[in-house]
Design a protein around this motif. Structure first.
Motif, PDB file in Angstrom:
ATOM      1  N   GLY A  75      36.462  32.638  51.092  1.00 20.95           N
ATOM      2  CA  GLY A  75      35.706  32.457  49.870  1.00 20.95           C
ATOM      3  C   GLY A  75      35.029  33.722  49.369  1.00 20.95           C
ATOM      4  N   GLU A  76      34.966  34.769  50.196  1.00 21.11           N
ATOM      5  CA  GLU A  76      34.366  36.017  49.753  1.00 21.11           C
ATOM      6  C   GLU A  76      35.340  36.719  48.804  1.00 21.11           C
ATOM      7  OE1 GLU A  76      31.255  37.104  50.519  1.00 21.11           O
ATOM      8  OE2 GLU A  76      30.968  35.257  51.624  1.00 21.11           O
ATOM      9  N   LYS A  77      34.829  37.132  47.648  1.00 21.75           N
ATOM     10  CA  LYS A  77      35.670  37.744  46.616  1.00 21.75           C
ATOM     11  C   LYS A  77      35.474  39.251  46.591  1.00 21.75           C
ATOM     12  CE  LYS A  77      35.067  33.840  43.492  1.00 21.75           C
ATOM     13  NZ  LYS A  77      34.567  33.497  42.148  1.00 21.75           N
ATOM     14  N   ILE A  78      36.580  39.971  46.496  1.00 19.80           N
ATOM     15  CA  ILE A  78      36.546  41.420  46.368  1.00 19.80           C
ATOM     16  C   ILE A  78      37.313  41.821  45.123  1.00 19.80           C
ATOM     17  CG2 ILE A  78      37.207  43.627  47.400  1.00 19.80           C
ATOM     18  CD1 ILE A  78      36.854  42.336  50.135  1.00 19.80           C
ATOM     19  N   LEU A  79      36.702  42.661  44.311  1.00 20.48           N
ATOM     20  CA  LEU A  79      37.347  43.222  43.119  1.00 20.48           C
ATOM     21  C   LEU A  79      37.759  44.644  43.440  1.00 20.48           C
ATOM     22  CD1 LEU A  79      38.122  43.316  40.117  1.00 20.48           C
ATOM     23  CD2 LEU A  79      35.721  43.862  39.616  1.00 20.48           C
ATOM     24  N   ILE A  80      39.052  44.927  43.326  1.00 19.94           N
ATOM     25  CA  ILE A  80      39.583  46.279  43.526  1.00 19.94           C
ATOM     26  C   ILE A  80      39.837  46.874  42.153  1.00 19.94           C
ATOM     27  CG2 ILE A  80      41.484  47.658  44.444  1.00 19.94           C
ATOM     28  CD1 ILE A  80      42.008  45.339  46.423  1.00 19.94           C
ATOM     29  N   VAL A  81      39.284  48.063  41.916  1.00 25.20           N
ATOM     30  CA  VAL A  81      39.437  48.727  40.626  1.00 25.20           C
ATOM     31  C   VAL A  81      39.988  50.126  40.833  1.00 25.20           C
ATOM     32  CG1 VAL A  81      38.310  49.388  38.486  1.00 25.20           C
ATOM     33  CG2 VAL A  81      37.405  47.469  39.813  1.00 25.20           C
ATOM     34  N   VAL A 107      41.133  38.332  46.545  1.00 22.77           N
ATOM     35  CA  VAL A 107      41.156  39.649  45.907  1.00 22.77           C
ATOM     36  C   VAL A 107      41.560  39.550  44.443  1.00 22.77           C
ATOM     37  CG1 VAL A 107      42.224  41.941  45.966  1.00 22.77           C
ATOM     38  CG2 VAL A 107      41.738  40.745  48.100  1.00 22.77           C
ATOM     39  N   THR A 108      40.839  40.281  43.607  1.00 24.56           N
ATOM     40  CA  THR A 108      41.174  40.431  42.197  1.00 24.56           C
ATOM     41  C   THR A 108      41.338  41.926  41.942  1.00 24.56           C
ATOM     42  OG1 THR A 108      39.863  38.492  41.614  1.00 24.56           O
ATOM     43  CG2 THR A 108      40.387  40.000  39.832  1.00 24.56           C
ATOM     44  N   GLN A 109      42.257  42.282  41.051  1.00 20.87           N
ATOM     45  CA  GLN A 109      42.516  43.683  40.750  1.00 20.87           C
ATOM     46  C   GLN A 109      42.291  43.968  39.270  1.00 20.87           C
ATOM     47  OE1 GLN A 109      46.574  43.302  42.150  1.00 20.87           O
ATOM     48  NE2 GLN A 109      46.155  44.725  43.805  1.00 20.87           N
ATOM     49  N   ALA A 110      41.804  45.173  38.991  1.00 23.91           N
ATOM     50  CA  ALA A 110      41.699  45.668  37.618  1.00 23.91           C
ATOM     51  C   ALA A 110      42.146  47.118  37.646  1.00 23.91           C
ATOM     52  CB  ALA A 110      40.274  45.547  37.108  1.00 23.91           C
ATOM     53  N   TYR A 111      42.744  47.571  36.548  1.00 22.94           N
ATOM     54  CA  TYR A 111      43.369  48.896  36.537  1.00 22.94           C
ATOM     55  C   TYR A 111      42.678  49.911  35.640  1.00 22.94           C
ATOM     56  CZ  TYR A 111      46.855  45.990  38.753  1.00 22.94           C
ATOM     57  OH  TYR A 111      47.479  45.105  39.596  1.00 22.94           O
ATOM     58  N   ASP A 112      41.569  49.550  35.028  1.00 24.79           N
ATOM     59  CA  ASP A 112      40.758  50.517  34.278  1.00 24.79           C
ATOM     60  C   ASP A 112      39.329  49.982  34.198  1.00 24.79           C
ATOM     61  OD1 ASP A 112      40.331  48.947  31.814  1.00 24.79           O
ATOM     62  OD2 ASP A 112      42.431  49.356  31.372  1.00 24.79           O
ATOM     63  N   GLY A 113      38.423  50.823  33.732  1.00 22.81           N
ATOM     64  CA  GLY A 113      37.012  50.456  33.710  1.00 22.81           C
ATOM     65  C   GLY A 113      36.686  49.264  32.836  1.00 22.81           C
ATOM     66  N   GLU A 114      37.298  49.187  31.675  1.00 26.72           N
ATOM     67  CA  GLU A 114      37.040  48.065  30.773  1.00 26.72           C
ATOM     68  C   GLU A 114      37.480  46.745  31.396  1.00 26.72           C
ATOM     69  OE1 GLU A 114      38.827  48.963  27.015  1.00 26.72           O
ATOM     70  OE2 GLU A 114      37.416  50.595  26.606  1.00 26.72           O
ATOM     71  N   ALA A 115      38.666  46.745  31.981  1.00 27.92           N
ATOM     72  CA  ALA A 115      39.171  45.536  32.644  1.00 27.92           C
ATOM     73  C   ALA A 115      38.308  45.191  33.855  1.00 27.92           C
ATOM     74  CB  ALA A 115      40.623  45.726  33.063  1.00 27.92           C
ATOM     75  N   ALA A 133      36.517  41.673  34.494  1.00 29.96           N
ATOM     76  CA  ALA A 133      36.814  40.923  35.719  1.00 29.96           C
ATOM     77  C   ALA A 133      35.541  40.654  36.518  1.00 29.96           C
ATOM     78  CB  ALA A 133      37.821  41.682  36.576  1.00 29.96           C
ATOM     79  N   PHE A 134      34.627  41.616  36.538  1.00 31.24           N
ATOM     80  CA  PHE A 134      33.368  41.445  37.256  1.00 31.24           C
ATOM     81  C   PHE A 134      32.553  40.299  36.655  1.00 31.24           C
ATOM     82  CE2 PHE A 134      28.891  42.203  38.044  1.00 31.24           C
ATOM     83  CZ  PHE A 134      28.883  42.410  39.415  1.00 31.24           C
ATOM     84  N   GLU A 135      32.471  40.274  35.336  1.00 30.03           N
ATOM     85  CA  GLU A 135      31.717  39.212  34.661  1.00 30.03           C
ATOM     86  C   GLU A 135      32.351  37.833  34.886  1.00 30.03           C
ATOM     87  OE1 GLU A 135      28.776  39.362  32.895  1.00 30.03           O
ATOM     88  OE2 GLU A 135      28.688  41.359  33.787  1.00 30.03           O
ATOM     89  N   ARG A 136      33.669  37.784  34.904  1.00 34.18           N
ATOM     90  CA  ARG A 136      34.398  36.519  35.042  1.00 34.18           C
ATOM     91  C   ARG A 136      34.431  36.027  36.494  1.00 34.18           C
ATOM     92  NH1 ARG A 136      38.535  38.213  32.808  1.00 34.18           N
ATOM     93  NH2 ARG A 136      39.593  38.950  34.655  1.00 34.18           N
ATOM     94  N   GLU A 137      34.709  36.914  37.440  1.00 29.41           N
ATOM     95  CA  GLU A 137      34.941  36.526  38.839  1.00 29.41           C
ATOM     96  C   GLU A 137      33.692  36.521  39.710  1.00 29.41           C
ATOM     97  OE1 GLU A 137      37.902  35.464  39.948  1.00 29.41           O
ATOM     98  OE2 GLU A 137      38.795  35.811  37.986  1.00 29.41           O
ATOM     99  N   LYS A 138      32.673  37.276  39.348  1.00 31.47           N
ATOM    100  CA  LYS A 138      31.437  37.400  40.145  1.00 31.47           C
ATOM    101  C   LYS A 138      31.754  37.733  41.610  1.00 31.47           C
ATOM    102  CE  LYS A 138      28.913  35.862  36.655  1.00 31.47           C
ATOM    103  NZ  LYS A 138      28.978  36.681  35.515  1.00 31.47           N
TER     104      LYS A 138
END
Length: 87
Positions: free
Chosen positions: A23-29, A50-58, A62-67
């Motif tokens: 359940g722990e979420k990690i965002l990789i940017v 895990v969630t991924q984003a490929y630029d700062g805007e994304a 993703a941070f706001e959506r996935e927390k």
């Protein structure tokens, strides 16, 4: 080109038989998709979602959506760099 892609297949048990941080979420940017993929494979193997984003805007979206509980953030990226994302 899609700037955001949720990773698939997170598990609560690691393949080593131990309990991952279910359940722990990690965002990789990172703008380097190979780095994102390598990190995703290792982290999902340990049971992280895990969630991924490929630029700062994304990343910001993703941070706001996935927390996420943790963000692995590259500093040098197009559009909005890592420092700007942190601010």
């Amino acid at each position: 080109m899609v700037p955001y892609a949720p990773a698939q297949g997170a598990r609560g048990m690691s393949e080593k038989g131990g309990v991952g941080m279910a359940g722990e979420k990690i965002l990789i940017v990172d703008d380097d998709k190979n780095i994102c993929e390598l990190l995703r494979l290792y982290l999902e193997k340990e049971g992280y979602a895990v969630t991924q984003a490929y630029d700062g805007e994304a990343a910001f979206e993703a941070f706001e959506r996935e927390k996420p509980n943790l963000v692995l953030l590259d500093v040098m990226m197009p559009r909005m760099d890592g420092w700007e994302v942190c601010r």
